[in-house]
Design an enzyme around this catalytic site. Sequence first.
Site, PDB file in Angstrom:
ATOM      1  N   GLY A 103      91.012 -42.465  69.058  1.00  0.00           N
ATOM      2  CA  GLY A 103      90.986 -43.685  69.860  1.00  0.00           C
ATOM      3  C   GLY A 103      91.852 -44.751  69.228  1.00  0.00           C
ATOM      4  CB  CYS A 104      91.474 -48.425  69.254  1.00  0.00           C
ATOM      5  SG  CYS A 104      92.154 -49.895  68.474  1.00  0.00           S
ATOM      6  CG  PHE A 105      96.512 -47.090  65.838  1.00  0.00           C
ATOM      7  CD1 PHE A 105      96.416 -48.445  66.091  1.00  0.00           C
ATOM      8  CD2 PHE A 105      97.734 -46.474  66.071  1.00  0.00           C
ATOM      9  CE1 PHE A 105      97.490 -49.182  66.556  1.00  0.00           C
ATOM     10  CE2 PHE A 105      98.833 -47.198  66.525  1.00  0.00           C
ATOM     11  CZ  PHE A 105      98.702 -48.560  66.772  1.00  0.00           C
ATOM     12  CD1 TRP A 106      95.336 -51.696  65.255  1.00  0.00           C
ATOM     13  CD2 TRP A 106      94.144 -52.855  66.738  1.00  0.00           C
ATOM     14  NE1 TRP A 106      96.216 -52.383  66.045  1.00  0.00           N
ATOM     15  CE2 TRP A 106      95.511 -53.109  66.967  1.00  0.00           C
ATOM     16  CE3 TRP A 106      93.205 -53.481  67.551  1.00  0.00           C
ATOM     17  CZ2 TRP A 106      95.955 -53.968  67.973  1.00  0.00           C
ATOM     18  CZ3 TRP A 106      93.650 -54.335  68.548  1.00  0.00           C
ATOM     19  CH2 TRP A 106      95.002 -54.574  68.750  1.00  0.00           C
ATOM     20  CB  CYS A 160      88.431 -50.084  68.484  1.00  0.00           C
ATOM     21  SG  CYS A 160      89.914 -50.744  67.724  1.00  0.00           S
TER      22      CYS A 160
END
Length: 156
Positions: free
Chosen positions: A11-14, A155
């Site tokens: 998913g969101c890499f952050w 995230c």
Amino acid sequence: MSTETMMVGAGCFWGVQYRFDNIHGIEKTLVGYAGGDTESPNYDSVCRGDTNHAEVVWLEFDNNEISRRQLLELFFSMHNPTTLNRQGPDIGTQYRSVIFYANDEEKSLAEEVMKQAQANFSNPIVTTLEPMADFWAAEDYHQQYFQKRGIHGGCH
């Protein structure tokens, strides 16, 4: 010290980078793009779905401190691997659950850990196993995104 590497998308890499950055034995993380069809993708093209790249995290770890198996177990615990091309509100192939492997041994280990992780989910795991692909580092403002902003969390 014995440094190894691994590349995963969850998913969101952050948020994925934030989680891995807080694991003992991780020496370095970078967020970026992998598994797509174009050279030198950027955030805008990946988000538009033009490239088929996944948002990924590149990990360098000391296998004397943490094993690949332990990292794969953490990977399956930090996101929902049963949703195809989606994590929470983020939808698209760039958010797919994916493990990139460099050789048959890494692929077999990923398959084994995935099979064990299935016991924790009522729906089938849809994580893909893909041969190691070119890694394209994301733009600098994406690296350690939460840490730069003083955000403690993720995230998803």
